[in-house]
Enzyme design. Structure first.
Site, PDB file in Angstrom:
ATOM      1  CG  HIS A  67      -0.253   0.114   2.650  1.00  0.00           C
ATOM      2  ND1 HIS A  67       0.358  -1.104   3.122  1.00  0.00           N
ATOM      3  CD2 HIS A  67      -0.025   1.156   3.220  1.00  0.00           C
ATOM      4  CE1 HIS A  67       1.089  -0.588   4.151  1.00  0.00           C
ATOM      5  NE2 HIS A  67       0.807   0.733   4.533  1.00  0.00           N
ATOM      6  CG  ASP A  72       1.758   5.201   4.676  1.00  0.00           C
ATOM      7  OD1 ASP A  72       1.197   4.231   4.840  1.00  0.00           O
ATOM      8  OD2 ASP A  72       2.814   5.659   5.013  1.00  0.00           O
ATOM      9  CG  HIS A  81       5.075   1.029   2.914  1.00  0.00           C
ATOM     10  ND1 HIS A  81       4.531   2.181   2.281  1.00  0.00           N
ATOM     11  CD2 HIS A  81       4.535   0.856   4.171  1.00  0.00           C
ATOM     12  CE1 HIS A  81       3.764   2.724   3.432  1.00  0.00           C
ATOM     13  NE2 HIS A  81       3.575   1.890   4.392  1.00  0.00           N
ATOM     14  NE  ARG A 135       1.930   6.721   9.079  1.00  0.00           N
ATOM     15  CZ  ARG A 135       1.060   6.202   8.766  1.00  0.00           C
ATOM     16  NH1 ARG A 135       0.874   4.932   7.896  1.00  0.00           N
ATOM     17  NH2 ARG A 135      -0.055   6.713   9.002  1.00  0.00           N
TER      18      ARG A 135
END
Length: 316
Positions: free
Chosen positions: A115, A117, A265, A282
């Site tokens: 995916h 983000d 990723h 994150r």
């Protein structure tokens, strides 16, 4: 003088950056060097850094303004609303023990975990900075793929074809998310849906990149369901070709910084059967609205742009 060095680690994507302490403000020349390395290598790795939440936020802010933690996270760390903590145990506490099984059922193949983000937003994050706090001794690696290389790997006629396409992105992708679970209610109460070009033009480099992913892309618009599935299967096979990828073996203190506009990723799939702890943090940079080769911009279908000013609806 700067001691920063950049060393590529794979043929199409990824580089290690050494000689820089991310806990301190970077010199202007080092900020420029990191940005240049990011544009060239798509994801860069800083190893052995000593950061807390505040230092991670300060580092990322040297490259742009930050979003709220996550469209569905109503409890980021106190005083740090930009931090999204990646920890399966935290997700189970939030959504219940059935969360992992529900997510797993919506997967039909290996590629489904790949995916980019928050592409369900009309302005997906421009970049993401992920810091490892606690990682297992075995397993838990993350992989990234270069979506520019994947686009360039297509034949010229196929590139010309996909340049004309647009696709819907939503939480849950093409799978219906049950509204009778805590996870399903959270998604449906904070719905984000956007229509993006299948190929987006990078606003700084001008490169073209495939911009679909199995987690968020529901379908290609203006084609039949069967045609959409066949087109997406072709593109997913391309973006997950091993030669376009790089893999990071995490250690505590490692930091990965990737350009979310030209990468996808894959989170680890090898830990479900192990009783281990894995916690990473994150932050994401506020993104621009994607633009296709024809100059057409993405369209908002549901929700609102993803920025620092974000509120999460929580069912009572």
């Amino acid at each position: 003088m700067s001691t920063l060095t950049v060393r590529p680690v794979a043929g199409h994507i990824g580089a290690d950056i050494d000689g820089v302490d991310l806990s301190r403000p970077l010199a202007a020349e080092d900020v420029a060097a990191v940005r240049q390395a990011l544009h060239r290598h798509k994801v860069v790795f800083f190893r052995g850094q000593d950061l807390d939440h505040a230092a991670q936020i300060a580092f990322a802010r040297q490259f742009g303004e930050l979003t709220y933690a996550h469209p569905h996270d109503d409890a980021p760390p106190a005083d740090h609303p930009e931090i999204f903590t990646v920890d399966p145990r935290r997700f189970e506490e939030r959504y219940g023990k059935g969360f992992q099984e529900e997510y797993r059922k919506r997967r039909y193949s290996y590629v489904d975990g790949w995916h980019t983000d928050v592409t369900a937003a009309v302005n997906p994050p421009a970049g993401s900075v992920l810091r490892a706090e606690t990682v297992p001794a075995v397993g838990g690696d993350t992989q990234w793929t270069n979506l520019v290389a994947a686009y360039q790997g297509l034949s010229a006629p196929v590139r010309a074809f996909v340049d004309t396409l647009r696709a819907e992105h939503r939480y849950g992708g093409g799978q219906q998310v049950a509204g009778d679970s805590e996870y399903g209610r959270r998604i449906n109460d904070n719905l984000l849906v956007a229509v993006h070009p299948v190929v987006r033009v990078h606003p700084e480099t001008g490169e073209r990149a495939l911009f679909v992913n199995p987690v968020f892309t529901s379908h290609v618009v203006d084609v039949t369901a069967v045609e959409s599935r066949r087109i997406l299967d072709l593109l997913y096979a391309e973006i997950t070709r091993p030669e376009y990828t790089v893999r990071l073996r995490w250690e505590a203190g490692h930091v990965a910084f990737w350009d979310n506009r030209v990468t996808a990723h894959l989170a680890p799939l090898d830990l479900d059967h192990l009783d281990v702890e894995r916690r990473l943090h994150r932050v994401t940079l506020i993104g621009d609205v994607p633009v296709g080769p024809d100059g057409q911009r993405s369209e908002l279908v549901a929700g609102r742009p993803f920025t620092a000013d974000h509120r999460v609806a929580v069912a009572s």
